[in-house]
Write a protein that holds these residues in place. Structure first.
Motif, PDB file in Angstrom:
ATOM      1  N   PHE A 114       0.855  -1.181   0.000  1.00  0.00           N
ATOM      2  CA  PHE A 114       0.000   0.000   0.000  1.00  0.00           C
ATOM      3  C   PHE A 114       0.893   1.233   0.000  1.00  0.00           C
ATOM      4  CE2 PHE A 114       0.701  -1.467   4.315  1.00  0.00           C
ATOM      5  CZ  PHE A 114       1.118  -0.326   4.987  1.00  0.00           C
ATOM      6  N   ALA A 115       0.284   2.368  -0.264  1.00  0.00           N
ATOM      7  CA  ALA A 115       0.988   3.652  -0.214  1.00  0.00           C
ATOM      8  C   ALA A 115       0.268   4.557   0.772  1.00  0.00           C
ATOM      9  CB  ALA A 115       1.031   4.294  -1.601  1.00  0.00           C
ATOM     10  N   ASN A 116       1.041   5.348   1.505  1.00  0.00           N
ATOM     11  CA  ASN A 116       0.418   6.339   2.377  1.00  0.00           C
ATOM     12  C   ASN A 116       1.202   7.641   2.332  1.00  0.00           C
ATOM     13  OD1 ASN A 116       2.642   5.840   4.046  1.00  0.00           O
ATOM     14  ND2 ASN A 116       1.477   4.751   5.615  1.00  0.00           N
ATOM     15  N   TYR A 117       0.547   8.697   2.764  1.00  0.00           N
ATOM     16  CA  TYR A 117       1.090  10.053   2.608  1.00  0.00           C
ATOM     17  C   TYR A 117       0.702  10.879   3.825  1.00  0.00           C
ATOM     18  CZ  TYR A 117       1.608  14.727   0.414  1.00  0.00           C
ATOM     19  OH  TYR A 117       1.955  16.025   0.105  1.00  0.00           O
ATOM     20  N   LEU A 118       1.697  11.414   4.512  1.00  0.00           N
ATOM     21  CA  LEU A 118       1.471  12.373   5.586  1.00  0.00           C
ATOM     22  C   LEU A 118       1.579  13.770   4.994  1.00  0.00           C
ATOM     23  CD1 LEU A 118       3.712  10.830   8.419  1.00  0.00           C
ATOM     24  CD2 LEU A 118       1.289  10.370   7.936  1.00  0.00           C
ATOM     25  N   PRO A 119       0.582  14.632   5.167  1.00  0.00           N
ATOM     26  CA  PRO A 119       0.657  15.984   4.602  1.00  0.00           C
ATOM     27  C   PRO A 119       1.874  16.750   5.096  1.00  0.00           C
ATOM     28  CG  PRO A 119      -1.557  15.493   5.398  1.00  0.00           C
ATOM     29  CD  PRO A 119      -0.666  14.385   5.889  1.00  0.00           C
ATOM     30  N   GLY A 120       2.259  17.759   4.356  1.00  0.00           N
ATOM     31  CA  GLY A 120       3.429  18.549   4.714  1.00  0.00           C
ATOM     32  C   GLY A 120       3.302  19.246   6.050  1.00  0.00           C
ATOM     33  N   ASP A 121       2.072  19.492   6.507  1.00  0.00           N
ATOM     34  CA  ASP A 121       1.872  20.158   7.804  1.00  0.00           C
ATOM     35  C   ASP A 121       1.617  19.159   8.934  1.00  0.00           C
ATOM     36  OD1 ASP A 121      -0.604  19.296   6.999  1.00  0.00           O
ATOM     37  OD2 ASP A 121      -1.636  21.220   7.272  1.00  0.00           O
ATOM     38  N   TRP A 122       1.987  17.887   8.709  1.00  0.00           N
ATOM     39  CA  TRP A 122       1.822  16.872   9.750  1.00  0.00           C
ATOM     40  C   TRP A 122       2.574  17.278  11.004  1.00  0.00           C
ATOM     41  CZ3 TRP A 122      -1.012  12.482  10.421  1.00  0.00           C
ATOM     42  CH2 TRP A 122      -0.623  11.625  11.444  1.00  0.00           C
ATOM     43  N   GLN A 123       1.928  17.172  12.173  1.00  0.00           N
ATOM     44  CA  GLN A 123       2.535  17.578  13.435  1.00  0.00           C
ATOM     45  C   GLN A 123       3.051  16.354  14.193  1.00  0.00           C
ATOM     46  OE1 GLN A 123      -0.380  19.787  15.675  1.00  0.00           O
ATOM     47  NE2 GLN A 123      -0.565  21.414  14.149  1.00  0.00           N
ATOM     48  N   PRO A 124       4.362  16.234  14.398  1.00  0.00           N
ATOM     49  CA  PRO A 124       4.888  15.109  15.188  1.00  0.00           C
ATOM     50  C   PRO A 124       4.382  15.183  16.625  1.00  0.00           C
ATOM     51  CG  PRO A 124       6.627  16.201  13.935  1.00  0.00           C
ATOM     52  CD  PRO A 124       5.435  17.095  13.863  1.00  0.00           C
ATOM     53  N   ARG A 125       3.946  14.037  17.147  1.00  0.00           N
ATOM     54  CA  ARG A 125       3.445  13.974  18.515  1.00  0.00           C
ATOM     55  C   ARG A 125       4.095  12.805  19.231  1.00  0.00           C
ATOM     56  NH1 ARG A 125       1.600  18.898  19.520  1.00  0.00           N
ATOM     57  NH2 ARG A 125       0.217  19.599  17.847  1.00  0.00           N
ATOM     58  N   ASP A 126       4.145  12.883  20.556  1.00  0.00           N
ATOM     59  CA  ASP A 126       4.814  11.856  21.342  1.00  0.00           C
ATOM     60  C   ASP A 126       3.863  10.700  21.680  1.00  0.00           C
ATOM     61  OD1 ASP A 126       3.231  13.240  23.099  1.00  0.00           O
ATOM     62  OD2 ASP A 126       4.723  13.338  24.707  1.00  0.00           O
ATOM     63  N   PHE A 127       3.022  10.324  20.733  1.00  0.00           N
ATOM     64  CA  PHE A 127       2.166   9.153  20.879  1.00  0.00           C
ATOM     65  C   PHE A 127       1.993   8.516  19.501  1.00  0.00           C
ATOM     66  CE2 PHE A 127      -0.610  12.947  20.707  1.00  0.00           C
ATOM     67  CZ  PHE A 127      -1.307  12.696  19.530  1.00  0.00           C
ATOM     68  N   ASP A 128       1.457   7.307  19.509  1.00  0.00           N
ATOM     69  CA  ASP A 128       1.298   6.564  18.261  1.00  0.00           C
ATOM     70  C   ASP A 128       0.075   7.017  17.486  1.00  0.00           C
ATOM     71  OD1 ASP A 128       3.529   4.966  18.576  1.00  0.00           O
ATOM     72  OD2 ASP A 128       2.445   3.312  19.503  1.00  0.00           O
ATOM     73  N   THR A 129       0.268   7.209  16.189  1.00  0.00           N
ATOM     74  CA  THR A 129      -0.845   7.258  15.241  1.00  0.00           C
ATOM     75  C   THR A 129      -0.701   6.012  14.383  1.00  0.00           C
ATOM     76  OG1 THR A 129      -0.896   9.687  15.179  1.00  0.00           O
ATOM     77  CG2 THR A 129      -1.975   8.503  13.371  1.00  0.00           C
ATOM     78  N   ILE A 130      -1.531   5.026  14.621  1.00  0.00           N
ATOM     79  CA  ILE A 130      -1.454   3.765  13.884  1.00  0.00           C
ATOM     80  C   ILE A 130      -2.090   3.957  12.514  1.00  0.00           C
ATOM     81  CG2 ILE A 130      -2.225   1.358  13.828  1.00  0.00           C
ATOM     82  CD1 ILE A 130      -2.115   1.351  16.864  1.00  0.00           C
ATOM     83  N   VAL A 131      -1.342   3.637  11.471  1.00  0.00           N
ATOM     84  CA  VAL A 131      -1.846   3.805  10.112  1.00  0.00           C
ATOM     85  C   VAL A 131      -2.202   2.470   9.463  1.00  0.00           C
ATOM     86  CG1 VAL A 131      -0.569   5.957   9.806  1.00  0.00           C
ATOM     87  CG2 VAL A 131       0.478   3.797   9.106  1.00  0.00           C
ATOM     88  N   THR A 132      -1.674   1.384   9.991  1.00  0.00           N
ATOM     89  CA  THR A 132      -2.003   0.049   9.511  1.00  0.00           C
ATOM     90  C   THR A 132      -1.876  -0.909  10.684  1.00  0.00           C
ATOM     91  OG1 THR A 132      -1.018   0.578   7.349  1.00  0.00           O
ATOM     92  CG2 THR A 132      -1.512  -1.732   7.785  1.00  0.00           C
ATOM     93  N   GLN A 133      -2.824  -1.826  10.811  1.00  0.00           N
ATOM     94  CA  GLN A 133      -2.716  -2.823  11.865  1.00  0.00           C
ATOM     95  C   GLN A 133      -3.321  -4.144  11.398  1.00  0.00           C
ATOM     96  OE1 GLN A 133      -5.168  -2.330  15.421  1.00  0.00           O
ATOM     97  NE2 GLN A 133      -6.324  -0.691  14.447  1.00  0.00           N
TER      98      GLN A 133
END
Length: 372
Positions: free
Chosen positions: A106-125
């Protein structure tokens, strides 16, 4: 007066025609059955009529289809989770997979304004539905944590869930990531394996147990899920966070033969030419609690992430359209086409048999009349 008799009695002819039609239809469906039975499926989001898999949405998030960002062209699915205090998951769910060996790409894309955070954002499980109702962690989860990609693998040992974290390199907002996961699920007596590539480069692997060996085989979920945003966990991780928005495309799941190993790929070595940093050594497994315990999220320190110098802006959300959600067990377009062709061929052949029987009967009748 001699009356010519039909080649076969009428009832016999009807029974024969019915038998021929049934047999030919069976042949047509059987010819298509390997593709339909093979638990392989793909979604490109290019056809407005294609149904999406089942949507698992908690709250007011959405999965919409519209123009792909980042100069990719074509269409992609836009996934979002609003920061409204109750939304935490927007995923597509594909079930019906067996416990053998598969390639997930698969392909995925984080926008250019994505904000890094100190927790998980699960994109595939990959999640295994259990026999009981206890909350349990996914057997595998790809997430972005801080400014990095990482994979968590879970399995059971002595009644405790074990966890291994595999770093997969830096996240690159404004960049389309192309992922491939070659997975052989373990059994109670046989170790499994996981090989991860990103943009054609091997970025991580795991050998050994990789599921709980109970309940249903792991199924596939893709989209966005923030466990720390579950309402019962309170507002701790929501403070200062905007909604989570990312894009997914080119989903393909292929069932692979047990003896066909994936083609070797180059290993990331770091540097400007690599799509990501070289993966660090994976820590050993650690017990994370009993199956009935609620999973906890350990906060980490976000690492720095720098977007590319030129990032194409993401299309506005208003340009995306809703797409009907269907069951994930539907066959792909290819298998449907094979079924249609098989049925059409069977009907045509049955019609030909009927025409030949009628013609032969008419010829027999004409000969009898001539003799009279």
């Amino acid at each position: 007066m001699h009356i010519a008799k039909p080649l076969w009695p009428t009832g016999h002819r009807v029974r024969l025609l019915t038998a021929c039609t049934t047999a030919l239809l069976a042949i047509g469906v059987t010819a298509a059955s390997p593709a339909a039975a093979d638990d392989s499926v793909s979604y490109s989001f290019e056809s407005p009529s294609q149904k999406l898999p089942f949507m698992a949405i908690n709250g007011t998030g959405r999965v919409l289809v519209g123009p792909a960002p980042g100069g990719k062209g074509g269409h992609a699915a836009r996934v979002n989770i609003p920061n409204d205090g109750r939304s935490f998951k927007s995923e597509l769910v594909i079930k019906g997979l067996d416990a053998g060996r598969h390639r997930f790409s698969f392909a995925n894309y984080l926008p250019g304004d994505w904000q890094p955070r100190d927790f998980d954002t699960i994109v595939t499980q990959w999640f295994s539905t259990q026999d009981d109702t206890s909350r349990i962690k996914p057997v595998m989860a790809l997430s972005v944590h801080g400014g990095d990609w990482r994979l968590k693998v879970h399995w059971m040992s002595s009644g405790e869930i074990q966890e291994k974290i595999i770093p997969l390199g830096s996240a690159r907002p404004g960049h389309w990531n192309r992922w491939t996961f070659d997975i052989t699920w373990s059994s109670p007596s046989t170790p499994g394996s996981i090989t991860v590539t990103r943009d054609g480069v091997n970025v991580g692997s795991h050998q050994g147990a990789n599921n709980y060996h109970r309940g249903q085989p792991p199924h596939f979920r893709i989209g966005a899920y923030r466990p720390g945003w579950r309402p019962e966990k309170g507002p701790r991780h929501r403070t200062g966070s905007s909604e989570a928005v990312l894009y997914i495309d080119d989903i393909a799941i292929t069932s692979t033969a047990a003896g066909s190993a994936p083609a070797p790929r180059p290993t990331a070595t770091g540097g400007a030419a690599s799509p990501s940093r070289a993966p660090a050594a994976s820590p050993g497994p650690t017990a994370t609690g009993s199956p009935s315990a609620s999973p906890s999220t350990k906060a980490g320190t976000p690492s720095s992430s720098r977007a590319p110098a030129a990032v194409a802006p993401a299309p506005p959300a208003a340009t995306f359209r809703a797409t009907a959600s269907g069951e994930s067990s539907l066959p792909s377009t290819g298998s449907t086409g094979m079924v249609s062709v098989g049925i059409a061929s069977a009907v045509a052949l049955a019609g030909g048999v009927f025409f030949l029987l009628q013609r032969r009967n008419a010829t027999r009748s004409a000969r009898g009349a001539h003799r009279r």
